[in-house]
Scaffold this motif. Sequence first.
Motif, PDB file in Angstrom:
ATOM      1  N   GLY A  88      23.820  -6.834 -42.387  1.00 30.54           N
ATOM      2  CA  GLY A  88      23.215  -7.563 -43.493  1.00 30.54           C
ATOM      3  C   GLY A  88      22.402  -8.724 -42.981  1.00 30.54           C
ATOM      4  N   SER A  89      22.091  -9.689 -43.850  1.00 25.55           N
ATOM      5  CA  SER A  89      21.318 -10.916 -43.593  1.00 25.55           C
ATOM      6  C   SER A  89      19.822 -10.650 -43.672  1.00 25.55           C
ATOM      7  N   CYS A  90      19.057 -11.728 -43.760  1.00 24.72           N
ATOM      8  CA  CYS A  90      17.611 -11.602 -43.884  1.00 24.72           C
ATOM      9  C   CYS A  90      16.980 -10.992 -42.641  1.00 24.72           C
ATOM     10  N   THR A  91      17.744 -10.877 -41.551  1.00 23.79           N
ATOM     11  CA  THR A  91      17.217 -10.248 -40.345  1.00 23.79           C
ATOM     12  C   THR A  91      17.234  -8.721 -40.467  1.00 23.79           C
ATOM     13  N   GLY A  97      18.201 -11.135 -54.620  1.00 21.99           N
ATOM     14  CA  GLY A  97      18.506 -10.797 -53.232  1.00 21.99           C
ATOM     15  C   GLY A  97      18.245 -11.990 -52.340  1.00 21.99           C
ATOM     16  N   ILE A  98      18.254 -11.743 -51.036  1.00 24.62           N
ATOM     17  CA  ILE A  98      17.998 -12.823 -50.083  1.00 24.62           C
ATOM     18  C   ILE A  98      16.517 -13.182 -50.165  1.00 24.62           C
ATOM     19  N   VAL A  99      16.249 -14.448 -50.242  1.00 27.71           N
ATOM     20  CA  VAL A  99      14.882 -14.917 -50.478  1.00 27.71           C
ATOM     21  C   VAL A  99      13.877 -14.287 -49.513  1.00 27.71           C
ATOM     22  N   GLY A 118      31.312 -21.268 -35.275  1.00 30.41           N
ATOM     23  CA  GLY A 118      31.658 -21.493 -36.678  1.00 30.41           C
ATOM     24  C   GLY A 118      30.647 -20.975 -37.678  1.00 30.41           C
ATOM     25  N   ARG A 119      29.569 -20.349 -37.212  1.00 30.03           N
ATOM     26  CA  ARG A 119      28.514 -19.931 -38.131  1.00 30.03           C
ATOM     27  C   ARG A 119      29.032 -18.974 -39.221  1.00 30.03           C
ATOM     28  N   GLN A 120      29.857 -18.009 -38.815  1.00 30.97           N
ATOM     29  CA  GLN A 120      30.344 -17.024 -39.794  1.00 30.97           C
ATOM     30  C   GLN A 120      31.719 -17.387 -40.328  1.00 30.97           C
ATOM     31  N   SER A 174      23.150 -10.357 -38.057  1.00 36.03           N
ATOM     32  CA  SER A 174      22.501 -11.590 -38.500  1.00 36.03           C
ATOM     33  C   SER A 174      21.760 -12.242 -37.334  1.00 36.03           C
ATOM     34  N   ASN A 175      21.456 -13.515 -37.442  1.00 37.17           N
ATOM     35  CA  ASN A 175      20.552 -14.152 -36.489  1.00 37.17           C
ATOM     36  C   ASN A 175      21.152 -15.312 -35.704  1.00 37.17           C
ATOM     37  N   ARG A 176      22.314 -15.792 -36.088  1.00 40.40           N
ATOM     38  CA  ARG A 176      22.881 -16.955 -35.372  1.00 40.40           C
ATOM     39  C   ARG A 176      24.310 -16.676 -34.962  1.00 40.40           C
ATOM     40  N   GLY A 205      23.150 -10.381 -51.009  1.00 35.70           N
ATOM     41  CA  GLY A 205      23.264 -11.825 -50.798  1.00 35.70           C
ATOM     42  C   GLY A 205      23.341 -12.125 -49.316  1.00 35.70           C
ATOM     43  N   CYS A 206      23.462 -13.417 -48.989  1.00 39.01           N
ATOM     44  CA  CYS A 206      23.518 -13.833 -47.585  1.00 39.01           C
ATOM     45  C   CYS A 206      24.850 -13.440 -46.956  1.00 39.01           C
ATOM     46  N   SER A 207      25.879 -13.411 -47.771  1.00 38.25           N
ATOM     47  CA  SER A 207      27.172 -12.889 -47.348  1.00 38.25           C
ATOM     48  C   SER A 207      27.676 -13.527 -46.058  1.00 38.25           C
ATOM     49  N   MET A 208      28.109 -12.706 -45.118  1.00 41.46           N
ATOM     50  CA  MET A 208      28.788 -13.215 -43.933  1.00 41.46           C
ATOM     51  C   MET A 208      27.838 -13.767 -42.872  1.00 41.46           C
ATOM     52  N   CYS A 209      26.589 -13.973 -43.236  1.00 42.10           N
ATOM     53  CA  CYS A 209      25.669 -14.572 -42.268  1.00 42.10           C
ATOM     54  C   CYS A 209      26.035 -16.009 -41.975  1.00 42.10           C
ATOM     55  N   LEU A 210      26.585 -16.722 -42.966  1.00 32.45           N
ATOM     56  CA  LEU A 210      26.732 -18.174 -42.756  1.00 32.45           C
ATOM     57  C   LEU A 210      28.029 -18.823 -43.181  1.00 32.45           C
ATOM     58  N   GLY A 211      29.022 -18.087 -43.611  1.00 31.09           N
ATOM     59  CA  GLY A 211      30.304 -18.743 -43.884  1.00 31.09           C
ATOM     60  C   GLY A 211      30.234 -19.795 -44.959  1.00 31.09           C
ATOM     61  N   GLY A 236      12.743 -24.006 -48.192  1.00 33.12           N
ATOM     62  CA  GLY A 236      13.714 -24.892 -47.557  1.00 33.12           C
ATOM     63  C   GLY A 236      14.739 -24.080 -46.800  1.00 33.12           C
ATOM     64  N   ASP A 237      14.282 -23.360 -45.792  1.00 30.68           N
ATOM     65  CA  ASP A 237      15.139 -22.443 -45.065  1.00 30.68           C
ATOM     66  C   ASP A 237      14.428 -22.021 -43.790  1.00 30.68           C
ATOM     67  N   SER A 238      15.112 -22.146 -42.660  1.00 35.56           N
ATOM     68  CA  SER A 238      14.412 -21.966 -41.388  1.00 35.56           C
ATOM     69  C   SER A 238      13.952 -20.526 -41.152  1.00 35.56           C
ATOM     70  N   HIS A 239      14.560 -19.562 -41.821  1.00 37.78           N
ATOM     71  CA  HIS A 239      14.148 -18.177 -41.591  1.00 37.78           C
ATOM     72  C   HIS A 239      12.962 -17.745 -42.446  1.00 37.78           C
ATOM     73  N   THR A 240      12.296 -18.720 -43.028  1.00 42.74           N
ATOM     74  CA  THR A 240      11.054 -18.448 -43.753  1.00 42.74           C
ATOM     75  C   THR A 240      10.031 -17.796 -42.823  1.00 42.74           C
ATOM     76  N   ASP A 293      20.863 -17.000 -53.524  1.00 40.16           N
ATOM     77  CA  ASP A 293      21.317 -16.060 -52.499  1.00 40.16           C
ATOM     78  C   ASP A 293      22.453 -16.535 -51.601  1.00 40.16           C
ATOM     79  N   HIS A 294      22.506 -17.820 -51.273  1.00 43.91           N
ATOM     80  CA  HIS A 294      23.420 -18.256 -50.217  1.00 43.91           C
ATOM     81  C   HIS A 294      24.891 -18.287 -50.628  1.00 43.91           C
ATOM     82  N   ASN A 295      25.099 -18.692 -51.876  1.00 48.81           N
ATOM     83  CA  ASN A 295      26.416 -19.089 -52.333  1.00 48.81           C
ATOM     84  C   ASN A 295      27.253 -18.021 -52.976  1.00 48.81           C
TER      85      ASN A 295
HETATM   86  S1  SF4 Z   1      19.815 -16.681 -42.237  1.00 49.08           S
HETATM   87 FE1  SF4 Z   1      21.547 -15.911 -43.365  1.00 49.08          FE
HETATM   88  S2  SF4 Z   1      22.015 -17.601 -44.754  1.00 49.08           S
HETATM   89 FE2  SF4 Z   1      19.926 -17.936 -44.039  1.00 49.08          FE
HETATM   90  S3  SF4 Z   1      18.629 -16.911 -45.562  1.00 49.08           S
HETATM   91 FE3  SF4 Z   1      19.051 -15.452 -43.938  1.00 49.08          FE
HETATM   92  S4  SF4 Z   1      20.797 -14.301 -44.692  1.00 49.08           S
HETATM   93 FE4  SF4 Z   1      20.719 -16.164 -45.872  1.00 49.08          FE
END
Ligand code: SF4
Lengths: 212, 477
Positions: B350-353, B111-113, B439-441, B433-435, B411-417, B132-136, B66-68
Amino acid sequence: MQAFTTLTGIAAPLPKANVDTDQIIPARFLKSISRSGFGKNLFANFRYREDGSENPDFVLNQEPYRKAEILIAFENFGCGSSREHAPWALLDFGIRCVIAPDFADIFHNNSFKNGVLPVKLPREVCEQLMEDARMGGNARLTVDLEREVVVRPNGEEIPFKIDPLRRHLLLNGLDDIGQTMQHAPAIDAFEAKRAAAQPWLAGAAGTTPAGA
Amino acid sequence: MSGQKPRTLFDKIWDAHVVETLPDGTALLYIDLHLTHEVTTPQAFDGLRQAGRKVRRPEATLGVIDHNIATDASRYTGIVDPESRLQVETLEKNAAEFGMPLIPLLDQRQGIVHVIGPELGRSLPGMTIVCGDSHTSTHGAMGALAFGIGTSEVEHVLATQTLLQKPAKNMQVLVEGNLAVGCTAKDIVLAIIGRIGTAGGTGHVIEYAGDAIRALDMAGRMTVCNMSIEGGARAGMVAPDDTTYDYVRTRPFAPKGEALERAIEYWRSLPSDPGAHFDTVVRLDAHAIAPQVTWGTSPEDVLPITGVVPDPEAAADEARREQMRRKMQYMGLAPGQRLQDLKVDVVFVGSCTNSRIEDIRAAAAIARGRKVADGVRAMVVPGSGLVKAQAEEEGLDRILREAGFEWREAGCSMCLGMNPDKLTPGQRCASTSNRNFEGRQGPGGRTHLLSPAMAAAAAIAGRLADVRDYQPKKGDV
Ligand code: SF4
């Protein structure tokens, strides 16, 4: 994992709170599939200017801090993502200990697992150490995990506390997977009990997605 | 059981998963579901290989890409960036070698995990779930204990299906009353973070409760739980109820028939007992929450959309003043500026949020019959291929495209650059998104966090806007 016993070295002052993982190692540098090589992009957004040249104002681009082995910062260090690339980048740069008033949980965990020691000390103490660090090469700090003390350049000893299990693993450079493997019979027994009590967990939810 | 101490939802799930307690109080905690993605796993599989270890329960593990990945048509012709490609190929190779199920990149369920775990019915109430992802923490909306772990812990779970964990403290966030018009789950969670701060939940697991939380659908609960980490907590959860069970019923990998009924009977025992102890309790009045937007570079820098940029000189001490000045400089803001006067260059929904079907409906409802302002790039990135298909079936893609939004692949798209979707230096983005870290995006990008409806309103206005001024227009879909 490299053991951590005692470290004497140069401490870099980073007087910021909420140093997040996107500052420590921005996401665009997370693409390696190995654990090494992240050091050159540690704090990349601060260390390099837009044209890629070094920003001379950033502490790690200044002598003697290019060789810093300890980092002093303020509250909530390592907040943000779970990326273990953050301690890998610190380690690859040469930093083996971060001292701050407190740390974000996941970063705190990740550090121990990579031989980077996070030391929690009260804000006032961190401010003193920040002053020590500003003295540069003449003021080395010692972090002694065996005795759980930080020794200031003037010889003053500041005690800190580390969880006993983590301290043990770190002092001996032990991998905790090996330790956990010794509990395999208990894990087997737990799984058997769980499969009987909550069969739905072992059923459809446990199968490979079709087509995967 | 009579005589037993009342327990919280967290306590119950925790207790049910302790394999052993070590002498110092650390628990060996059993993990029911382990989700993995391409960024935080290569080194973990490498570690297994070096030590000659296997994945203990491949069937309790699921790989997701999803991230890449690019979210335009280029994904069908292969990933352009060689490093991204290598990460994706490495996950594919590791999945094959270790027998781990993987959702292929071009599968419709990709899709996004944190979107697809619940959507496919892999994430269930009462489970322990890690990734392995803080938004679990998102999966906690199912009534599960779900939290992010680092790569060493990923390796530990792969090898042993357990984690070494210290119990967390219990925090209850009670949100009572009805949400006002124009306000959503995103506004609730931003308001919570504004209240407790980014370190407020450190060391805690948050249980969100109260009738405003109960009234949320599953997507809304996921939005709230998703941002627990932005409040410093590793996990957030909502007790399962009929809303949860109705959601689970239709999911492909969820138990069915009698197995499901048995599961529900067990899940009904999970909600916190009356009188259970919470170390910290925070109360919010839902009705007092206005549409929220962040102004700074930390999610706690949040204000109602009617607010103005704060004045650093009013801060308590010099350290804080200095920090605020730096934030303002980075964000290109002046004290006293009205948030609603800030022009945006990019809008990201977008984003997992906020990338579930409900989020896309909310954005489309505002976009319908209106046009994205000149000079604004607005994009909608569904959280999964299934969300995308559903939205297209409902004609939402057409409404959004007609309004001038880009409609993209999941995908994660512009959530994380980290993939091709990035801000350029100085660009201002209204983002769901959530952050909003520096430089996050993308380096130099300026992020304002807000809800999908608020994002759509910003796209139309060309500046941050109050969604209450943009009520949906009627029209047929
Ligand atoms: S915070 Fe952003 S980069 Fe991390 S899983 Fe969610 S959508 Fe993907």
